[in-house]
Design a protein around this motif. Structure first.
Motif, PDB file in Angstrom:
ATOM      1  N   ILE A 150       8.011 -51.559 -10.251  1.00 20.77           N
ATOM      2  CA  ILE A 150       7.013 -50.629 -10.800  1.00 20.77           C
ATOM      3  C   ILE A 150       7.683 -49.255 -10.841  1.00 20.77           C
ATOM      4  CG2 ILE A 150       4.743 -49.566 -10.378  1.00 20.77           C
ATOM      5  CD1 ILE A 150       4.316 -52.221  -8.540  1.00 20.77           C
ATOM      6  N   PRO A 152       8.326 -45.014 -12.365  1.00 18.89           N
ATOM      7  CA  PRO A 152       7.638 -43.767 -12.732  1.00 18.89           C
ATOM      8  C   PRO A 152       8.078 -43.263 -14.101  1.00 18.89           C
ATOM      9  CG  PRO A 152       9.524 -43.252 -11.392  1.00 18.89           C
ATOM     10  CD  PRO A 152       9.550 -44.742 -11.580  1.00 18.89           C
ATOM     11  N   GLU A 180       3.449 -46.295 -17.977  1.00 19.49           N
ATOM     12  CA  GLU A 180       2.698 -46.394 -19.229  1.00 19.49           C
ATOM     13  C   GLU A 180       2.824 -45.109 -20.056  1.00 19.49           C
ATOM     14  OE1 GLU A 180       1.662 -45.969 -16.274  1.00 19.49           O
ATOM     15  OE2 GLU A 180      -0.290 -44.979 -16.093  1.00 19.49           O
ATOM     16  N   GLY A 208       0.910 -51.458 -18.165  1.00 19.50           N
ATOM     17  CA  GLY A 208      -0.410 -51.209 -17.615  1.00 19.50           C
ATOM     18  C   GLY A 208      -0.359 -50.133 -16.567  1.00 19.50           C
ATOM     19  N   ALA A 209      -1.487 -50.008 -15.864  1.00 24.99           N
ATOM     20  CA  ALA A 209      -1.580 -48.981 -14.829  1.00 24.99           C
ATOM     21  C   ALA A 209      -2.086 -49.639 -13.541  1.00 24.99           C
ATOM     22  CB  ALA A 209      -2.473 -47.849 -15.313  1.00 24.99           C
ATOM     23  N   ASP A 214      -1.869 -53.616  -9.064  1.00 26.83           N
ATOM     24  CA  ASP A 214      -2.549 -54.368  -7.993  1.00 26.83           C
ATOM     25  C   ASP A 214      -2.343 -55.877  -8.167  1.00 26.83           C
ATOM     26  OD1 ASP A 214      -3.348 -52.027  -6.847  1.00 26.83           O
ATOM     27  OD2 ASP A 214      -5.445 -52.141  -7.490  1.00 26.83           O
ATOM     28  N   PHE A 227       9.169 -50.282  -5.762  1.00 30.11           N
ATOM     29  CA  PHE A 227       8.334 -49.243  -6.376  1.00 30.11           C
ATOM     30  C   PHE A 227       9.053 -47.915  -6.294  1.00 30.11           C
ATOM     31  CE2 PHE A 227       5.609 -45.578  -5.821  1.00 30.11           C
ATOM     32  CZ  PHE A 227       4.686 -45.693  -6.850  1.00 30.11           C
ATOM     33  N   GLY A 229       7.819 -43.867  -7.290  1.00 30.60           N
ATOM     34  CA  GLY A 229       6.744 -43.027  -7.829  1.00 30.60           C
ATOM     35  C   GLY A 229       6.210 -42.113  -6.755  1.00 30.60           C
ATOM     36  N   HIS A 236       0.045 -46.997  -1.189  1.00 33.74           N
ATOM     37  CA  HIS A 236      -0.910 -48.054  -1.565  1.00 33.74           C
ATOM     38  C   HIS A 236      -0.162 -49.359  -1.895  1.00 33.74           C
ATOM     39  CE1 HIS A 236      -4.078 -50.111  -3.831  1.00 33.74           C
ATOM     40  NE2 HIS A 236      -3.227 -50.205  -4.839  1.00 33.74           N
ATOM     41  N   MET A 251      10.047 -45.937  -2.922  1.00 32.41           N
ATOM     42  CA  MET A 251      10.720 -44.640  -2.918  1.00 32.41           C
ATOM     43  C   MET A 251       9.728 -43.654  -3.520  1.00 32.41           C
ATOM     44  SD  MET A 251      13.287 -46.087  -1.713  1.00 32.41           S
ATOM     45  CE  MET A 251      14.146 -44.583  -1.387  1.00 32.41           C
ATOM     46  N   MET A 252       9.423 -42.593  -2.769  1.00 32.69           N
ATOM     47  CA  MET A 252       8.224 -41.832  -3.133  1.00 32.69           C
ATOM     48  C   MET A 252       8.504 -40.332  -3.303  1.00 32.69           C
ATOM     49  SD  MET A 252       5.598 -44.070  -0.866  1.00 32.69           S
ATOM     50  CE  MET A 252       6.272 -43.555   0.706  1.00 32.69           C
ATOM     51  N   GLY A 253       7.465 -39.540  -3.121  1.00 28.66           N
ATOM     52  CA  GLY A 253       7.488 -38.130  -3.491  1.00 28.66           C
ATOM     53  C   GLY A 253       8.409 -37.277  -2.631  1.00 28.66           C
ATOM     54  N   ALA A 254       8.479 -36.002  -3.016  1.00 31.15           N
ATOM     55  CA  ALA A 254       9.505 -35.146  -2.423  1.00 31.15           C
ATOM     56  C   ALA A 254       9.056 -33.695  -2.378  1.00 31.15           C
ATOM     57  CB  ALA A 254      10.777 -35.254  -3.260  1.00 31.15           C
ATOM     58  N   CYS A 285      12.702 -36.254  -8.892  1.00 36.84           N
ATOM     59  CA  CYS A 285      12.342 -36.430  -7.474  1.00 36.84           C
ATOM     60  C   CYS A 285      13.360 -35.739  -6.586  1.00 36.84           C
ATOM     61  CB  CYS A 285      12.255 -37.901  -7.121  1.00 36.84           C
ATOM     62  SG  CYS A 285      13.846 -38.702  -7.072  1.00 36.84           S
ATOM     63  N   PHE A 386       6.099 -30.754  -9.208  1.00 40.25           N
ATOM     64  CA  PHE A 386       6.660 -31.551 -10.298  1.00 40.25           C
ATOM     65  C   PHE A 386       6.639 -30.784 -11.614  1.00 40.25           C
ATOM     66  CE2 PHE A 386       7.924 -35.948 -11.612  1.00 40.25           C
ATOM     67  CZ  PHE A 386       8.870 -36.073 -10.611  1.00 40.25           C
ATOM     68  N   PHE A 451      20.411 -45.564  -2.533  1.00 37.93           N
ATOM     69  CA  PHE A 451      19.484 -44.447  -2.461  1.00 37.93           C
ATOM     70  C   PHE A 451      18.640 -44.627  -1.204  1.00 37.93           C
ATOM     71  CE2 PHE A 451      16.018 -41.637  -3.701  1.00 37.93           C
ATOM     72  CZ  PHE A 451      16.670 -40.661  -4.423  1.00 37.93           C
TER      73      PHE A 451
HETATM   74  P1  NAD Z   1       2.992 -42.333 -10.130  1.00 32.60           P
HETATM   75  O1  NAD Z   1       2.944 -42.695  -8.694  1.00 32.60           O
HETATM   76  O2  NAD Z   1       1.815 -41.692 -10.750  1.00 32.60           O
HETATM   77  O3  NAD Z   1       3.273 -43.655 -11.007  1.00 32.60           O
HETATM   78  C1  NAD Z   1       4.270 -44.576 -10.648  1.00 32.60           C
HETATM   79  C2  NAD Z   1       3.839 -45.964 -11.111  1.00 32.60           C
HETATM   80  O4  NAD Z   1       2.634 -46.335 -10.442  1.00 32.60           O
HETATM   81  C3  NAD Z   1       3.577 -46.046 -12.606  1.00 32.60           C
HETATM   82  O5  NAD Z   1       4.133 -47.238 -13.095  1.00 32.60           O
HETATM   83  C4  NAD Z   1       2.061 -46.049 -12.692  1.00 32.60           C
HETATM   84  O6  NAD Z   1       1.573 -46.804 -13.766  1.00 32.60           O
HETATM   85  C5  NAD Z   1       1.622 -46.669 -11.389  1.00 32.60           C
HETATM   86  N1  NAD Z   1       0.330 -46.136 -10.909  1.00 32.60           N
HETATM   87  C6  NAD Z   1      -0.184 -44.898 -11.143  1.00 32.60           C
HETATM   88  N2  NAD Z   1      -1.372 -44.767 -10.510  1.00 32.60           N
HETATM   89  C7  NAD Z   1      -1.601 -45.911  -9.857  1.00 32.60           C
HETATM   90  C8  NAD Z   1      -2.655 -46.370  -9.014  1.00 32.60           C
HETATM   91  N3  NAD Z   1      -3.698 -45.612  -8.732  1.00 32.60           N
HETATM   92  N4  NAD Z   1      -2.560 -47.618  -8.488  1.00 32.60           N
HETATM   93  C9  NAD Z   1      -1.500 -48.401  -8.753  1.00 32.60           C
HETATM   94  N5  NAD Z   1      -0.474 -48.018  -9.562  1.00 32.60           N
HETATM   95  C10 NAD Z   1      -0.522 -46.800 -10.108  1.00 32.60           C
HETATM   96  O7  NAD Z   1       4.319 -41.456 -10.327  1.00 32.60           O
HETATM   97  P2  NAD Z   1       4.809 -40.696 -11.633  1.00 32.60           P
HETATM   98  O8  NAD Z   1       3.926 -39.516 -11.867  1.00 32.60           O
HETATM   99  O9  NAD Z   1       5.049 -41.649 -12.742  1.00 32.60           O
HETATM  100  O10 NAD Z   1       6.257 -40.176 -11.134  1.00 32.60           O
HETATM  101  C11 NAD Z   1       6.447 -38.998 -10.422  1.00 32.60           C
HETATM  102  C12 NAD Z   1       6.526 -39.260  -8.930  1.00 32.60           C
HETATM  103  O11 NAD Z   1       7.558 -40.185  -8.644  1.00 32.60           O
HETATM  104  C13 NAD Z   1       6.877 -38.009  -8.128  1.00 32.60           C
HETATM  105  O12 NAD Z   1       6.118 -37.994  -6.951  1.00 32.60           O
HETATM  106  C14 NAD Z   1       8.357 -38.208  -7.811  1.00 32.60           C
HETATM  107  O13 NAD Z   1       8.814 -37.518  -6.671  1.00 32.60           O
HETATM  108  C15 NAD Z   1       8.400 -39.673  -7.618  1.00 32.60           C
HETATM  109  N6  NAD Z   1       9.754 -40.184  -7.754  1.00 32.60           N
HETATM  110  C16 NAD Z   1      10.425 -40.564  -6.629  1.00 32.60           C
HETATM  111  C17 NAD Z   1      11.723 -41.026  -6.720  1.00 32.60           C
HETATM  112  C18 NAD Z   1      12.485 -41.451  -5.486  1.00 32.60           C
HETATM  113  O14 NAD Z   1      13.505 -42.089  -5.632  1.00 32.60           O
HETATM  114  N7  NAD Z   1      12.036 -41.116  -4.295  1.00 32.60           N
HETATM  115  C19 NAD Z   1      12.343 -41.106  -7.977  1.00 32.60           C
HETATM  116  C20 NAD Z   1      11.624 -40.720  -9.112  1.00 32.60           C
HETATM  117  C21 NAD Z   1      10.324 -40.273  -8.990  1.00 32.60           C
END
Ligand code: NAD
Length: 499
Positions: A150, A152, A180, A208-209, A214, A227, A229, A236, A251-254, A285, A386, A451
């Motif tokens: 999944i 971002p 998406e 999808g989203a 889920d 994942f 994002g 979640h 791998m998440m936010g920063a 990120c 961001f 990473f």
């Molecule tokens: P996001 O979390 O909104 O979306 C990521 C994925 O999750 C997408 O495919 C989206 O469709 C899905 N998604 C969105 N809302 C959801 C929900 N409620 N339930 C289930 N799935 C859902 O992230 P984004 O805005 O696309 O990307 C930016 C974020 O990603 C920033 O926080 C950035 O730091 C992070 N990021 C982290 C890394 C890393 O390696 N740590 C790399 C790139 C981006």
């Protein structure tokens, strides 16, 4: 939602198919608001069909010789190189970043594909002879089955390429769910992957989203989920996927901090800071979004602001310094956070709101923005903005600066600018952040490494690509064997077999 534009297809069982869903989203060029295509939010049946195709393909793919798997990625890296300009143009149109950044996005993914072509030396087990008399033990790394990814919006080429090449090279099959907001370059990469020889069903793509994500987390036939994002969604996904018994890596936010020591090479440090804070409009990120200026370096703010003011904002296709934000909603959110920063008492040194780009009046542009006097408790510090917003904080000593960074919940990337080896070494040892740069502003490791991330920036033990992902996408099996040297099989008695 527009009916007259092309629709993005699903990839199921080797066929690019039109979704039967009734729910679609527009993919919008962030510099112009032109609708480029529409993307389906796939139905539950379509997700199930993609997983079923991947499960079926796994039966043969897992037994495909390792050299044959590796050669697919040798071909794939060649195809990506040949299509670099075309891929970058698609990426820039739907995501907004400059063409140079788009090529960088693709290139960092290409490096993982090259690494996947070396899978023969990466997926090897271990062997110990005579662990007991006449008994040997060895381990093999077997693929898991169907894995899912999944991704971002901010790196629509690199991050899918972090995932499926290594998963597939290790013998798994894959279901990818791209962002998406910008899935078109990912789909072109999927087409090239099939052209490179990835067999039917080995790579599948659903769009999808939340509900599709889920469904992936819950599906009993998916064994592992990768994942990348935001922290909220990643947490979640981690909880939901592990609850149903899957491996998960998120791998998440920063909120990446730099420390600028007064002994740094001023010109280099300020140039690197400006590039890392504002490049890709701050939608990385690994963007440096907070700079902790130590001692005398606090007097460098006017020069920093002058450099930032000199950056050119415009449509990514014109290849200036920074393009638009991904969406109107993202622009409104970033502008709202800037307003909040002023309201909460930070000093606005440079204001990028309301920037106008001739010929692109409808673009989601925000120019470089700098705040000084930023403290925890302010929304611009506590949230991941961001966008192209750099927060400046002050410290008297290196220890104080390190303490600020370690007190922030996030631990994705960080950098120090200094000419002191001792200061750099102390920083490297004491900082609790995954990616550490020493006079390197965005220290994303090449795929010989993996990473990583600390604290709120990562869940799961093993990171994407490199050695760690080989462990993530494989199950270690150990075999302990003993062969009795009875006389017949050692050729000491006459048998009917004669050679
Ligand atoms: P996001 O979390 O909104 O979306 C990521 C994925 O999750 C997408 O495919 C989206 O469709 C899905 N998604 C969105 N809302 C959801 C929900 N409620 N339930 C289930 N799935 C859902 O992230 P984004 O805005 O696309 O990307 C930016 C974020 O990603 C920033 O926080 C950035 O730091 C992070 N990021 C982290 C890394 C890393 O390696 N740590 C790399 C790139 C981006």
């Amino acid at each position: 939602m527009s009916q007259s534009v092309p629709s993005v297809k699903l990839l199921i069982g080797g066929e690019f198919v039109e979704s039967r869903t009734t729910e679609w989203r527009d993919i919008v060029n962030p510099a112009t608001q032109e609708v480029l295509a529409r993307v389906p939010l796939a139905t539950a049946d379509e997700v199930n069909a993609a997983v079923a195709a991947a499960k079926e393909a796994f039966k043969t793919w897992k037994k495909t010789p390792i050299g044959a798997r590796a050669r697919v990625f040798l071909k794939y890296q060649q195809l990506i190189r040949e299509h670099m300009k075309e891929l970058a143009a698609i990426l820039t149109a739907e995501q907004g970043k400059t063409l140079a950044d788009a090529e960088g996005d693709i290139f960092r993914g290409l490096e993982v594909v090259e690494h996947a072509a070396n899978i023969g030396t990466l997926q090897m087990g271990e062997y110990a002879e005579n662990v007991a008399g006449g008994v040997d033990t060895y381990s093999v790394l077997q693929p898991l089955g169907v894995c899912a990814g999944i991704t971002p919006f901010n790196f629509p080429a690199m991050i899918p390429l972090w995932m499926f090449p290594m998963a597939i090279a290790t013998g798994n099959t894959f279901v990818l769910k791209p962002s998406e907001q910008d899935p078109m370059v990912t789909m072109r990469l999927a087409e090239l992957a099939l052209e490179a020889g990835i067999p039917k069903g080995v790579l599948n793509v659903v769009h999808g989203a939340a509900s599709v994500v889920d469904a992936i987390c819950d599906h009993p036939d998916i064994k592992a989920v990768s994942f990348v994002g935001s922290t909220k969604v990643g947490t979640h996904v981690y909880q939901r996927a592990t609850l149903s018994g899957k491996r998960a890596q998120c791998m998440m936010g920063a909120k990446n901090h730099a420390i600028v020591l007064p002994d740094a090479n001023k010109e280099q440090a300020l140039n690197q800071l400006v590039g890392a804070a504002f490049g890709a409009a701050g939608q990385r990120c690994m963007a440096l979004t907070v700079a902790v200026l130590v001692g005398e370096a606090q007097s460098w703010i006017p020069e920093l602001a002058a450099k930032a003011r000199g950056l050119k904002v415009g449509a990514g296709k014109d290849n200036l310094d920074l393009g638009p934000l991904i969406s109107r909603a993202a622009r409104d959110r970033v502008e709202g956070l800037i307003a909040k920063g002023v309201e909460q008492g930070a000093k606005l040194e440079l204001d990028g709101r309301g920037v106008q780009v001739a010929g692109f009046e409808r673009g989601n542009f925000v120019g470089p923005t700098i705040f000084s006097g930023v403290k925890p408790g302010m929304a611009i510090y506590d949230q991941e903005v961001f966008g192209p917003v750099l927060c400046l904080a002050a410290a008297d000593t290196l220890d104080e600066a390190i303490a600020i960074i370690n007190a922030n919940p996030n631990g994705n990337g960080t950098a120090i600018f200094t000419q002191s080896g001792a200061a750099a070494r102390k920083f490297q040892e004491d900082i609790d952040v995954g990616q550490v740069g020493i006079n390197v502003p965005i220290p994303v490791p090449v795929p010989l490494f993996s990473f990583t991330g600390s604290r709120a920036s990562k869940l799961g033990d093993l990171g994407p690509y490199g050695k760690q992902v080989v462990a993530f996408y494989t199950q270690t099996k150990t075999v302990t064997s003993r062969w009795f040297d009875d006389e017949a099989s050692m050729g000491k008695v006459h048998t009917t077999i004669s050679l």
